[in-house]
Enzyme design. Sequence first.
Site, PDB file in Angstrom:
ATOM      1  N   LYS A 118       0.887  -1.397   0.020  1.00 51.62           N
ATOM      2  CA  LYS A 118      -0.082  -0.060  -0.066  1.00 51.62           C
ATOM      3  C   LYS A 118       0.952   1.239  -0.115  1.00 51.62           C
ATOM      4  O   LYS A 118       1.516   1.660   1.114  1.00 51.62           O
ATOM      5  CB  LYS A 118      -0.714   0.023   1.304  1.00 51.62           C
ATOM      6  CG  LYS A 118      -1.927   1.070   1.282  1.00 51.62           C
ATOM      7  CD  LYS A 118      -2.048   1.774   2.461  1.00 51.62           C
ATOM      8  CE  LYS A 118      -1.476   3.261   2.605  1.00 51.62           C
ATOM      9  NZ  LYS A 118      -1.534   4.412   1.699  1.00 51.62           N
ATOM     10  N   GLY A 169       6.773   6.068   7.986  1.00 53.20           N
ATOM     11  CA  GLY A 169       6.010   7.215   7.838  1.00 53.20           C
ATOM     12  C   GLY A 169       6.232   8.019   9.237  1.00 53.20           C
ATOM     13  O   GLY A 169       7.341   8.142   9.987  1.00 53.20           O
ATOM     14  N   GLU A 195       9.678   2.414  10.513  1.00 46.59           N
ATOM     15  CA  GLU A 195      10.982   3.487  10.366  1.00 46.59           C
ATOM     16  C   GLU A 195      10.135   4.800  10.482  1.00 46.59           C
ATOM     17  O   GLU A 195       9.152   4.921   9.822  1.00 46.59           O
ATOM     18  CB  GLU A 195      11.586   3.432   8.941  1.00 46.59           C
ATOM     19  CG  GLU A 195      12.544   2.205   9.028  1.00 46.59           C
ATOM     20  CD  GLU A 195      13.654   2.062   9.861  1.00 46.59           C
ATOM     21  OE1 GLU A 195      13.914   3.246  10.685  1.00 46.59           O
ATOM     22  OE2 GLU A 195      13.934   1.145  10.268  1.00 46.59           O
ATOM     23  N   CYS A 201      13.809  11.807   6.448  1.00 47.47           N
ATOM     24  CA  CYS A 201      13.676  11.322   7.798  1.00 47.47           C
ATOM     25  C   CYS A 201      14.995  11.767   8.406  1.00 47.47           C
ATOM     26  O   CYS A 201      15.281  11.796   9.556  1.00 47.47           O
ATOM     27  CB  CYS A 201      12.894  10.087   8.188  1.00 47.47           C
ATOM     28  SG  CYS A 201      13.791   8.740   7.210  1.00 47.47           S
ATOM     29  N   GLU A 236       9.625  17.101  14.639  1.00 49.29           N
ATOM     30  CA  GLU A 236      10.004  16.666  13.129  1.00 49.29           C
ATOM     31  C   GLU A 236       9.045  17.667  12.203  1.00 49.29           C
ATOM     32  O   GLU A 236       8.024  17.675  12.171  1.00 49.29           O
ATOM     33  CB  GLU A 236       9.850  15.569  12.659  1.00 49.29           C
ATOM     34  CG  GLU A 236      10.379  15.326  11.337  1.00 49.29           C
ATOM     35  CD  GLU A 236      10.247  13.858  10.857  1.00 49.29           C
ATOM     36  OE1 GLU A 236       9.293  13.237  10.996  1.00 49.29           O
ATOM     37  OE2 GLU A 236      11.367  13.403  10.433  1.00 49.29           O
TER      38      GLU A 236
HETATM   39  N1  LIG Z   1      10.122   9.142   8.581  1.00 47.91           N
HETATM   40  C1  LIG Z   1       9.618   9.459   7.390  1.00 47.91           C
HETATM   41  O1  LIG Z   1      10.313   8.940   6.467  1.00 47.91           O
HETATM   42  C2  LIG Z   1       8.312  10.119   7.039  1.00 47.91           C
HETATM   43  C3  LIG Z   1       7.890  10.924   7.914  1.00 47.91           C
HETATM   44  N2  LIG Z   1       6.710  11.555   7.700  1.00 47.91           N
HETATM   45  C4  LIG Z   1       6.142  12.415   8.736  1.00 47.91           C
HETATM   46  O2  LIG Z   1       4.749  12.401   8.583  1.00 47.91           O
HETATM   47  C5  LIG Z   1       3.995  13.432   8.610  1.00 47.91           C
HETATM   48  C6  LIG Z   1       2.817  13.156   7.930  1.00 47.91           C
HETATM   49  O3  LIG Z   1       3.055  12.749   6.744  1.00 47.91           O
HETATM   50  P1  LIG Z   1       1.868  11.539   6.243  1.00 47.91           P
HETATM   51  O4  LIG Z   1       2.207  10.970   4.815  1.00 47.91           O
HETATM   52  O5  LIG Z   1       0.613  11.946   6.664  1.00 47.91           O
HETATM   53  O6  LIG Z   1       2.412  10.211   7.203  1.00 47.91           O
HETATM   54  P2  LIG Z   1       1.750   8.980   7.644  1.00 47.91           P
HETATM   55  O7  LIG Z   1       2.398   8.326   8.709  1.00 47.91           O
HETATM   56  O8  LIG Z   1       0.184   9.388   8.028  1.00 47.91           O
HETATM   57  O9  LIG Z   1       1.546   8.258   6.297  1.00 47.91           O
HETATM   58  C7  LIG Z   1       2.371   6.956   5.919  1.00 47.91           C
HETATM   59  C8  LIG Z   1       1.874   5.878   5.406  1.00 47.91           C
HETATM   60  O10 LIG Z   1       0.997   5.357   6.367  1.00 47.91           O
HETATM   61  C9  LIG Z   1      -0.488   5.328   5.791  1.00 47.91           C
HETATM   62  N3  LIG Z   1      -1.234   5.376   6.945  1.00 47.91           N
HETATM   63  C10 LIG Z   1      -1.778   6.486   7.366  1.00 47.91           C
HETATM   64  N4  LIG Z   1      -2.799   6.030   8.428  1.00 47.91           N
HETATM   65  C11 LIG Z   1      -2.825   4.830   8.458  1.00 47.91           C
HETATM   66  C12 LIG Z   1      -3.779   3.871   9.179  1.00 47.91           C
HETATM   67  N5  LIG Z   1      -4.386   4.232  10.108  1.00 47.91           N
HETATM   68  N6  LIG Z   1      -3.230   2.751   8.936  1.00 47.91           N
HETATM   69  C13 LIG Z   1      -2.465   2.260   8.136  1.00 47.91           C
HETATM   70  N7  LIG Z   1      -1.717   2.991   7.367  1.00 47.91           N
HETATM   71  C14 LIG Z   1      -1.754   4.309   7.449  1.00 47.91           C
HETATM   72  C15 LIG Z   1      -0.484   6.510   4.756  1.00 47.91           C
HETATM   73  O11 LIG Z   1      -1.502   6.491   3.890  1.00 47.91           O
HETATM   74  P3  LIG Z   1      -2.048   7.758   3.155  1.00 47.91           P
HETATM   75  O12 LIG Z   1      -1.929   7.281   1.860  1.00 47.91           O
HETATM   76  O13 LIG Z   1      -3.678   7.706   3.319  1.00 47.91           O
HETATM   77  O14 LIG Z   1      -1.376   8.938   3.605  1.00 47.91           O
HETATM   78  C16 LIG Z   1       0.785   6.327   4.285  1.00 47.91           C
HETATM   79  O15 LIG Z   1       0.853   5.255   3.243  1.00 47.91           O
HETATM   80  C17 LIG Z   1       4.942  14.304   7.732  1.00 47.91           C
HETATM   81  O16 LIG Z   1       4.987  15.594   7.883  1.00 47.91           O
HETATM   82  C18 LIG Z   1       6.396  13.820   8.266  1.00 47.91           C
HETATM   83  O17 LIG Z   1       6.558  14.539   9.624  1.00 47.91           O
HETATM   84  C19 LIG Z   1       6.098  11.522   6.434  1.00 47.91           C
HETATM   85  C20 LIG Z   1       6.361  10.635   5.499  1.00 47.91           C
HETATM   86  C21 LIG Z   1       7.903   9.865   5.613  1.00 47.91           C
HETATM   87  O1  LIG Z   2      18.742   9.642   3.516  1.00 44.32           O
HETATM   88  C1  LIG Z   2      18.205   8.893   2.948  1.00 44.32           C
HETATM   89  O2  LIG Z   2      18.841   8.383   2.042  1.00 44.32           O
HETATM   90  C2  LIG Z   2      17.186   8.073   3.310  1.00 44.32           C
HETATM   91  C3  LIG Z   2      16.001   8.824   3.803  1.00 44.32           C
HETATM   92  C4  LIG Z   2      14.630   8.214   3.880  1.00 44.32           C
HETATM   93  O3  LIG Z   2      14.693   6.953   3.908  1.00 44.32           O
HETATM   94  C5  LIG Z   2      13.545   8.808   4.475  1.00 44.32           C
HETATM   95  O4  LIG Z   2      13.608   9.989   4.642  1.00 44.32           O
HETATM   96  O5  LIG Z   2      12.396   8.123   4.435  1.00 44.32           O
END
Ligand SMILES: NC(=O)C1=CN([C@@H]2O[C@H](COP(=O)(O)OP(=O)(O)OC[C@H]3O[C@@H](n4cnc5c(N)ncnc54)[C@H](OP(=O)(O)O)[C@@H]3O)[C@@H](O)[C@H]2O)C=CC1
Ligand SMILES: O=C(O)CCC(=O)C(=O)O
Length: 478
Positions: free
Chosen positions: A172, A225, A247, A281, A380
């Site tokens: 997904k 996420g 992660e 991240c 963050e």
């Molecule tokens: N560490 C990282 O790599 C990341 C961190 N973030 C952080 O998260 C914040 C919000 O971003 P966002 O994209 O909303 O992050 P989310 O954690 O909400 O999304 C990550 C994934 O989880 C899915 N998801 C959301 N809710 C659920 C649920 N209840 N059950 C299962 N899966 C779910 C999302 O689906 P959907 O497609 O509906 O969003 C997406 O595929 C950003 O501003 C940032 O701070 C975001 C992206 C990456």
């Molecule tokens: O810094 C990278 O190369 C990977 C970063 C990453 O995986 C992320 O932001 O989710």
Amino acid sequence: MKVQANYIGGEWIESSDANDNINPSDLSNVVGHYSRASASQAEQAIAAARDAFPAWAATTPQQRADILDAAGNEIIARKAELGELLSREEGKTLAEGIGETMRAGQIFKFFAGEALRTPGEKVASIRPGVDVEITREPLGVIGIITPWNFPIAIPAWKLAPALAFGNCVVLKPADLVPGCAWAVADILVRAGLPAGVLNLVMGRGSVVGEALLSSPEVDGISFTGSVATGKHVAAKCAESLKKVQLEMGGKNPFVVLDDADVGVAADAAVNGAFFSTGQRCTASSRLIVTEGIHDSFVDTVIGKLKDLKVDNALDPSTHIGPVVDQSQLDQDLSYIDVGQKEGAKLAWGGERLNRETEGFYLQPALFTETSNHMRINREEIFGPVATVLRVKDYDEALATANDTSFGLSAGIATSSLKHASHFKRNAEAGMVMVNLPTAGVDYHVPFGGRKGSSYGSREQGRYAVEFYTTVKTSYTAP
Ligand SMILES: NC(=O)C1=CN([C@@H]2O[C@H](COP(=O)(O)OP(=O)(O)OC[C@H]3O[C@@H](n4cnc5c(N)ncnc54)[C@H](OP(=O)(O)O)[C@@H]3O)[C@@H](O)[C@H]2O)C=CC1
Ligand SMILES: O=C(O)CCC(=O)C(=O)O
């Protein structure tokens, strides 16, 4: 425009709902339309994966390696086209999009090799005449939930080990960026994956993600996420005793010591904090700088920021593409406001920018005169926003670096072997960089962090086997 379908049980199947995948560099440009699966379609995908599992688990490592290698080759051969798709749907620059696509191809090829190297052990028994063997078997059906910020590399680094070690998968991807995941699924299917081994269910986390978390037929979830969603995923997995790997975020420190080369330090800081629009991240969001070099470091960084071109991601001269969407832009702007209200000095940037094409453009923002208790140093932001923290010496720098609920990546710029070695041993992070940006990692070594950044076993490299397999200990009296 055609609606791209989900892939369930070996069939491309449309849904009644579809998303408009919009280009954040140009809001008038629709990248494509992608089906949004329903909860019952997600359940069909899980059932298809379950049915396909026994036969796929029984394939030879060579059969799995050949498919992964072919997929990796096709991704690499199409890196310009897929990199452009990535830049159009996520907004990172074309060079970054092509680089990430290349990385995804290399990951598939790496795990093709790992399929052939699935580890096992033979250990002497404490009993005479008994053989003890430790082998690894596939976990079963894996649910993969990915974010928007690495639309091809993150699906790749979860899919490739899952498939290499004989698991079936339901993927997904983030609803914001289904295009790259769709392209990877199409490539894997044409590379020869049998029906049901890989299922693609695009759609919303609240529908498709929840269906994966709730299903008793899913054996493990690999998630990347936000911290909030990650905690929810872990709690749901605990209810049904699913294996889980998370992660999540970072608030990564980059320490700059008086003895650093200021040019090297500023390059690493600008790259780590602002490239990929700061949406990593691993981004260097806290720049922790000792007194003697503070002013020249800040001046050098601002000089470099002035030279960065923020514009359409497809323009080859662009250094920083747009923010991914309106909601992330609002979050970034609100933190820029919070920082000023907290008393930090906005030393550069932070302005919403207009460009020839209408997009979510934001000038990279640098705060100085900040303290580590400010929200801008604790939460963050996930955008092109970094802070500078002035510290007295190395000891205070290390303490400040570790004073965070996160622990993903940590960096130091120094010419002192003593301080570099001490930092490598004492930084509370899963990854440590010396004279390098905190972001931008190799694809063949473990990736992950500590504290609130990660949960479960490491991703990537040889260490990925831990999550995607289960261990069996066999005793034989011949
Ligand atoms: N560490 C990282 O790599 C990341 C961190 N973030 C952080 O998260 C914040 C919000 O971003 P966002 O994209 O909303 O992050 P989310 O954690 O909400 O999304 C990550 C994934 O989880 C899915 N998801 C959301 N809710 C659920 C649920 N209840 N059950 C299962 N899966 C779910 C999302 O689906 P959907 O497609 O509906 O969003 C997406 O595929 C950003 O501003 C940032 O701070 C975001 C992206 C990456
Ligand atoms: O810094 C990278 O190369 C990977 C970063 C990453 O995986 C992320 O932001 O989710």
